[in-house]
Design a protein around this motif. Structure first.
Motif, PDB file in Angstrom:
ATOM      1  N   GLU A 114     -18.730 -26.977  28.636  1.00 35.49           N
ATOM      2  CA  GLU A 114     -19.751 -27.254  27.843  1.00 35.49           C
ATOM      3  C   GLU A 114     -19.390 -27.821  26.562  1.00 35.49           C
ATOM      4  O   GLU A 114     -18.755 -26.941  25.711  1.00 35.49           O
ATOM      5  N   GLN A 115     -19.623 -29.184  26.209  1.00 32.81           N
ATOM      6  CA  GLN A 115     -19.283 -29.397  24.850  1.00 32.81           C
ATOM      7  C   GLN A 115     -20.625 -29.799  24.128  1.00 32.81           C
ATOM      8  O   GLN A 115     -21.353 -30.661  24.737  1.00 32.81           O
ATOM      9  N   GLY A 116     -21.086 -29.020  23.015  1.00 30.79           N
ATOM     10  CA  GLY A 116     -22.552 -29.280  22.536  1.00 30.79           C
ATOM     11  C   GLY A 116     -22.365 -29.637  20.843  1.00 30.79           C
ATOM     12  O   GLY A 116     -21.459 -29.056  20.234  1.00 30.79           O
ATOM     13  N   VAL A 117     -23.667 -30.035  20.770  1.00 29.58           N
ATOM     14  CA  VAL A 117     -23.976 -29.848  19.030  1.00 29.58           C
ATOM     15  C   VAL A 117     -25.151 -29.094  19.124  1.00 29.58           C
ATOM     16  O   VAL A 117     -26.197 -29.293  19.769  1.00 29.58           O
ATOM     17  N   PHE A 118     -25.044 -28.063  18.246  1.00 31.28           N
ATOM     18  CA  PHE A 118     -26.084 -27.119  18.301  1.00 31.28           C
ATOM     19  C   PHE A 118     -26.874 -27.413  16.675  1.00 31.28           C
ATOM     20  O   PHE A 118     -26.202 -27.398  15.568  1.00 31.28           O
ATOM     21  N   LEU A 119     -28.199 -27.881  16.680  1.00 33.98           N
ATOM     22  CA  LEU A 119     -28.816 -28.302  15.564  1.00 33.98           C
ATOM     23  C   LEU A 119     -29.430 -27.243  14.592  1.00 33.98           C
ATOM     24  O   LEU A 119     -30.520 -26.834  15.138  1.00 33.98           O
ATOM     25  N   ASP A 120     -29.332 -27.737  13.386  1.00 28.72           N
ATOM     26  CA  ASP A 120     -29.981 -26.855  12.496  1.00 28.72           C
ATOM     27  C   ASP A 120     -30.031 -25.421  12.597  1.00 28.72           C
ATOM     28  O   ASP A 120     -30.986 -24.771  12.028  1.00 28.72           O
ATOM     29  N   GLY A 121     -29.301 -24.680  13.013  1.00 30.39           N
ATOM     30  CA  GLY A 121     -29.021 -23.128  13.235  1.00 30.39           C
ATOM     31  C   GLY A 121     -30.062 -22.698  14.202  1.00 30.39           C
ATOM     32  O   GLY A 121     -30.477 -21.616  13.993  1.00 30.39           O
ATOM     33  N   HIS A 122     -30.852 -23.729  15.136  1.00 27.41           N
ATOM     34  CA  HIS A 122     -31.666 -22.948  16.116  1.00 27.41           C
ATOM     35  C   HIS A 122     -31.125 -22.358  17.286  1.00 27.41           C
ATOM     36  O   HIS A 122     -31.881 -21.532  18.123  1.00 27.41           O
ATOM     37  N   ASP A 123     -30.066 -22.575  17.378  1.00 28.08           N
ATOM     38  CA  ASP A 123     -29.357 -21.831  18.482  1.00 28.08           C
ATOM     39  C   ASP A 123     -27.890 -21.941  18.172  1.00 28.08           C
ATOM     40  O   ASP A 123     -27.458 -22.739  17.586  1.00 28.08           O
ATOM     41  N   THR A 124     -26.968 -21.082  18.807  1.00 25.64           N
ATOM     42  CA  THR A 124     -25.526 -20.988  18.606  1.00 25.64           C
ATOM     43  C   THR A 124     -24.936 -21.068  19.746  1.00 25.64           C
ATOM     44  O   THR A 124     -25.371 -20.912  20.998  1.00 25.64           O
ATOM     45  N   PRO A 125     -23.544 -21.823  19.875  1.00 32.28           N
ATOM     46  CA  PRO A 125     -22.638 -21.745  21.020  1.00 32.28           C
ATOM     47  C   PRO A 125     -22.706 -20.282  21.697  1.00 32.28           C
ATOM     48  O   PRO A 125     -22.477 -20.457  22.891  1.00 32.28           O
ATOM     49  N   GLU A 126     -22.663 -19.357  20.971  1.00 37.13           N
ATOM     50  CA  GLU A 126     -22.316 -18.003  21.515  1.00 37.13           C
ATOM     51  C   GLU A 126     -23.557 -17.605  22.481  1.00 37.13           C
ATOM     52  O   GLU A 126     -23.393 -17.060  23.712  1.00 37.13           O
ATOM     53  N   GLN A 127     -24.713 -17.843  21.678  1.00 37.89           N
ATOM     54  CA  GLN A 127     -26.063 -17.714  22.657  1.00 37.89           C
ATOM     55  C   GLN A 127     -25.937 -18.506  23.779  1.00 37.89           C
ATOM     56  O   GLN A 127     -26.434 -18.183  25.108  1.00 37.89           O
ATOM     57  N   ARG A 128     -25.647 -19.648  23.808  1.00 30.91           N
ATOM     58  CA  ARG A 128     -25.869 -20.448  25.115  1.00 30.91           C
ATOM     59  C   ARG A 128     -24.440 -20.190  26.136  1.00 30.91           C
ATOM     60  O   ARG A 128     -24.819 -20.249  27.145  1.00 30.91           O
ATOM     61  N   GLU A 129     -23.314 -19.799  25.688  1.00 33.12           N
ATOM     62  CA  GLU A 129     -22.059 -19.399  26.479  1.00 33.12           C
ATOM     63  C   GLU A 129     -22.817 -18.196  27.137  1.00 33.12           C
ATOM     64  O   GLU A 129     -22.649 -18.022  28.369  1.00 33.12           O
ATOM     65  N   HIS A 130     -23.508 -17.229  26.481  1.00 30.70           N
ATOM     66  CA  HIS A 130     -23.704 -15.819  27.257  1.00 30.70           C
ATOM     67  C   HIS A 130     -24.912 -16.171  28.234  1.00 30.70           C
ATOM     68  O   HIS A 130     -24.859 -15.661  29.343  1.00 30.70           O
ATOM     69  N   GLY A 131     -25.897 -17.102  28.078  1.00 31.94           N
ATOM     70  CA  GLY A 131     -26.961 -17.573  28.649  1.00 31.94           C
ATOM     71  C   GLY A 131     -26.363 -18.081  30.006  1.00 31.94           C
ATOM     72  O   GLY A 131     -26.778 -17.801  31.153  1.00 31.94           O
ATOM     73  N   THR A 132     -25.537 -18.931  29.987  1.00 33.31           N
ATOM     74  CA  THR A 132     -24.747 -19.662  30.971  1.00 33.31           C
ATOM     75  C   THR A 132     -24.017 -18.689  31.893  1.00 33.31           C
ATOM     76  O   THR A 132     -24.098 -18.686  33.210  1.00 33.31           O
ATOM     77  N   LYS A 133     -23.355 -17.661  31.253  1.00 32.60           N
ATOM     78  CA  LYS A 133     -22.653 -16.811  32.029  1.00 32.60           C
ATOM     79  C   LYS A 133     -23.589 -16.022  32.887  1.00 32.60           C
ATOM     80  O   LYS A 133     -23.335 -15.647  33.891  1.00 32.60           O
ATOM     81  N   LEU A 134     -24.587 -15.762  32.254  1.00 32.61           N
ATOM     82  CA  LEU A 134     -25.747 -15.094  33.131  1.00 32.61           C
ATOM     83  C   LEU A 134     -26.142 -15.692  34.527  1.00 32.61           C
ATOM     84  O   LEU A 134     -26.375 -15.386  35.505  1.00 32.61           O
ATOM     85  N   PHE A 135     -26.402 -17.211  34.087  1.00 37.07           N
ATOM     86  CA  PHE A 135     -26.742 -18.091  35.471  1.00 37.07           C
ATOM     87  C   PHE A 135     -25.766 -17.977  36.388  1.00 37.07           C
ATOM     88  O   PHE A 135     -25.893 -18.093  37.562  1.00 37.07           O
ATOM     89  N   LEU A 136     -24.525 -18.330  35.803  1.00 33.99           N
ATOM     90  CA  LEU A 136     -23.169 -18.390  36.856  1.00 33.99           C
ATOM     91  C   LEU A 136     -23.032 -16.940  37.493  1.00 33.99           C
ATOM     92  O   LEU A 136     -22.740 -16.977  38.774  1.00 33.99           O
ATOM     93  N   ASP A 137     -23.375 -15.913  36.848  1.00 36.94           N
ATOM     94  CA  ASP A 137     -23.270 -14.617  37.833  1.00 36.94           C
ATOM     95  C   ASP A 137     -24.516 -14.373  38.828  1.00 36.94           C
ATOM     96  O   ASP A 137     -24.037 -14.209  39.881  1.00 36.94           O
ATOM     97  N   LYS A 138     -25.728 -15.095  38.510  1.00 37.92           N
ATOM     98  CA  LYS A 138     -26.619 -15.033  39.129  1.00 37.92           C
ATOM     99  C   LYS A 138     -26.276 -15.915  40.622  1.00 37.92           C
ATOM    100  O   LYS A 138     -26.665 -15.627  41.757  1.00 37.92           O
ATOM    101  N   LEU A 139     -25.697 -17.151  40.143  1.00 37.83           N
ATOM    102  CA  LEU A 139     -25.295 -17.852  41.442  1.00 37.83           C
ATOM    103  C   LEU A 139     -24.437 -17.264  42.253  1.00 37.83           C
ATOM    104  O   LEU A 139     -24.479 -17.331  43.440  1.00 37.83           O
ATOM    105  N   GLY A 140     -23.288 -16.320  41.837  1.00 35.75           N
ATOM    106  CA  GLY A 140     -22.591 -15.769  42.495  1.00 35.75           C
ATOM    107  C   GLY A 140     -23.462 -14.695  43.338  1.00 35.75           C
ATOM    108  O   GLY A 140     -23.099 -14.532  44.633  1.00 35.75           O
ATOM    109  N   ASP A 141     -24.408 -13.976  42.897  1.00 30.42           N
ATOM    110  CA  ASP A 141     -25.283 -13.062  43.616  1.00 30.42           C
ATOM    111  C   ASP A 141     -25.775 -13.630  44.476  1.00 30.42           C
ATOM    112  O   ASP A 141     -26.161 -13.246  45.762  1.00 30.42           O
ATOM    113  N   VAL A 142     -26.543 -14.842  44.540  1.00 31.50           N
ATOM    114  CA  VAL A 142     -27.143 -15.730  45.408  1.00 31.50           C
ATOM    115  C   VAL A 142     -26.381 -16.051  46.535  1.00 31.50           C
ATOM    116  O   VAL A 142     -26.640 -15.901  47.662  1.00 31.50           O
TER     117      VAL A 142
END
Length: 146
Positions: A114-142
């Protein structure tokens, strides 16, 4: 209100699944299959130029809007899409994502970039990466539970 800012970031997540590339790809390509591990889309048109759109959030909490456009699809090998993420009326980010499906050892190595631009400090790349990891782990479980 935060000062206007734009933080650019790229992150890469790799996951190994013991399932075929066709099976892992199918979990991204079908609305019902994807809704098992990712928020259910209100609109899902899996084709180049098609849109994936969902809007929702916790009861009484903010409403999040994910609005994606598929830029390239190579069956069982690659998906490229661009998307925006909003919280209520505030744009959090704009991203370009590439998901690669690579046959490996009888299974699939998934490479999510993922290549992103995170605007005005409302979100961070670290938060997005963490959330994405959770989704990909859930995909593996499914996948493992099917």
């Amino acid at each position: 209100m935060n000062e206007p800012s734009a933080k650019h970031s790229t992150f890469v997540i790799e996951r190994n699944y013991k399932h075929s590339t066709a099976r892992v790809f199918a979990a991204w390509a079908g609305q019902a299959a994807k809704a098992v591990w990712f928020p259910k889309a209100n609109e899902f048109d899996f084709r180049v130029g098609g849109r994936e759109y969902n809007r929702g959030g916790p009861p009484g909490g903010p409403v999040f809007t994910f609005d994606a456009c598929y830029q390239e699809i190579v069956p069982d090998r690659r998906i490229v899409y661009s998307y925006t993420l909003d919280m209520d009326e505030t744009r959090l980010s704009v991203s370009v994502t590439t998901v690669e499906f690579k046959p490996e050892g009888g299974g699939t190595r998934l490479v999510y970039t993922e290549q992103g631009v995170f605007l005005d400090g409302h979100d961070t790349p670290e938060q997005r990466e963490h959330g994405t990891k959770l989704f990909l782990d859930k995909l593996g479980d499914v996948l493992d539970g099917q």
